[in-house]
Each structure stands twice: as structure tokens, then as C-alpha cells.
Design a protein around this motif. Sequence first.
Motif, short mmCIF file in Angstrom:
data_model
loop_
_atom_site.label_atom_id
_atom_site.label_comp_id
_atom_site.label_asym_id
_atom_site.label_seq_id
_atom_site.Cartn_x
_atom_site.Cartn_y
_atom_site.Cartn_z
N GLY A 51 41.01 39.16 50.15
CA GLY A 51 41.25 39.22 48.71
C GLY A 51 40.19 38.53 47.89
N ARG A 52 39.42 37.66 48.55
CA ARG A 52 38.33 36.96 47.87
C ARG A 52 36.98 37.46 48.35
N VAL A 131 42.24 35.18 57.30
CA VAL A 131 41.12 34.27 57.03
C VAL A 131 40.31 34.14 58.31
N VAL A 132 38.99 34.29 58.19
CA VAL A 132 38.09 34.17 59.33
C VAL A 132 37.08 33.07 59.02
N SER A 317 31.61 30.58 43.81
CA SER A 317 32.87 30.54 44.54
C SER A 317 34.03 30.05 43.68
N PHE A 318 33.73 29.36 42.57
CA PHE A 318 34.81 28.81 41.74
C PHE A 318 34.63 29.28 40.29
#
Length: 318
Positions: A51-52, A131-132, A317-318
Motif C-alpha cells: 500500500g506504500r 511487509v518485506v 517517505s514522510f
Amino acid sequence: MDSLGEFGLIARVTAGRTYPDSVLLGPGDDAAVVTAADGRVVITTDMLVEGRHFRRDWSGPRDIGRKAIAQNGADIAAMGARSTAFVVALSCPADLTVAEAEDLNAGLWDEASRAGGAVVGGDVTAGDHLVVSVTAVGDLAGASPIRRDGARPGDVLAVSGPTGSSAAGYALFVAEVEDHPDLLAAHRVPQPDYDAGPAAARAGATAMCDVSDGLLADAAHLAVASGVVLAVESARLPVPPALREAATELGADVLDWVLGGGEDHVLLATFPADTALPSGWTVVGSVMEGGEKNGAEGAGSVTVDGSEWTGVRGWTSF
């Protein structure tokens, strides 16, 4: 997945794998053992969050596995090193099937092998989303690491390949346009040239970094670390015809993708002006005086054709 269990899954995805000579002990014990003949270890870690960083309706499990390894292997290459081992931690949602987990594992192994290493261990847990998280280990083979802070005025700025394809693929996915399969594939799975970093180091690169957040965004990190101005010349940027065609079709500025698009994982480096660049590298600008190193007031910046770029500058990233 519930019927197989954590250790059943680990046994299934590690069965029958072979390892390079750099791996002395692979999965199955409390920790793996890999060689460090150089006496130093290059290490990096990165994470992909559903999702990200990816969508499972756009990317298959094998694609996701390859992408997770590629973004870490590219960081190892950016230091002038070669990957030797990868450790992978997975958070698996309830709807991830055993077959999908095996495909994900196949993608991890495919790309790890292409990078020159192997998956030597990790962890698996349940979670709400896929998540990886990957930790990569590399070997400098006696060479010095190529850091971000070595660019010098008078150097040339070069890239190891075109940028913008992943961003174009993302835009095509959003627009639900399917007639550019190569660009869609570039968004699903980057294709780092793992030999480009060590080759640049041998050629005398003075500074280097991976282009993960966008050419301008990552060039800014290099410029600040070195205390220089990186002067990019847009006419020298490699732009594949397919990228221009997709930009025309979507009404986009192709330079926004080339300069601001991330996740291509090519390398950006500076070289002395008289250097014969390795195969695949293209000069895209020059290094100029620009203040003190490492973020001091007045330190490094990036220009495009002599001015500050006002378009897309890259991923944060933020």
C-alpha cells in the motif's frame, strides 16, 4: 498459511536451495555464517510495505520479491561492492496463500542470484499487510568504498542508465493504460546493473549513490555531502523513446519522470573529467564549487540547465 505454520513455511521455501561459496552456513540454525574475506562488511537494509511501496493488484508475489532484493542490492553496488548475502523478514497477511508465498520466495531468490548472492535466513510472522524487510551484505574485495562525499569541482556527473521508467509505469497504472508493457514492468521490478558500481569504482569514481528517490533528490544528497553544486544538463539525460511516447499520451512532462521519478535504482556518480567511463555510463552534467561539506550553511545544491528545477523533485517517505 495457517495450516503450514511458520516453521513449515520456512522449511518449504529453503528446501533444495544451493548457496555460493561465500555462504558457509545457510538457513536452519540460529544465524547464518558468511565469509568476510576483505575484513570489512558492507551492510544495508530496506523495507517494502504493501500500500506504500507496492500494490498486490499491480504486482505479483514474484515481482515483489525481486523488487525487495533489487533495492538493497543497488545500495550495495552504489558503495562499489558486490552483494554476497540477503536476510529477509516477512510479515504475511491472512489472505496470502502458500502458493503466493512460494512465488514471493522465488522472486527473492531470482534477484538475489542475479545480484551475486543468496538468501541466507530471516523471519516470518503474521500481520495485517504484506511487509518485506531485507538486509543485504556486500564485499568490497579490497577496494575502498565509494562514498557520497568525494565529488570535486571539475568532475563530471554521470548515470549508469536511464531514469523515469518506474515513474512512467506508475502513471500508466493509475491511468489504467496498458499499451506500454515495458514501462509497467519497470515499475513492478527495477533492473539494477549490479556490475555498474564496482566498475565505476575501478574507473576512479569520486562519489556515488543509488537513485531510489529520484535523480534530483538523490543528487541533492550527494551534493550536500560533498559540498558542491551538481549542474545537470537536461539535453544529455538518456530518455528512451517509449518514455517520450507515454508522456505525450498522458499529457505529462517527461522530465518530471526523468528528474523526479524514483525506484529506477540506476547509479549516479562523479568521475574526474578525463576518466574513460565504464560501459553503460552517460555523462549528464558537471560538478561545480558549492560551499562546505555535509550540510553546512551554503553547502551543495543541484541545478538543471543553470537554474533551480521547479517541477517534481522526487519521493519522500514522510
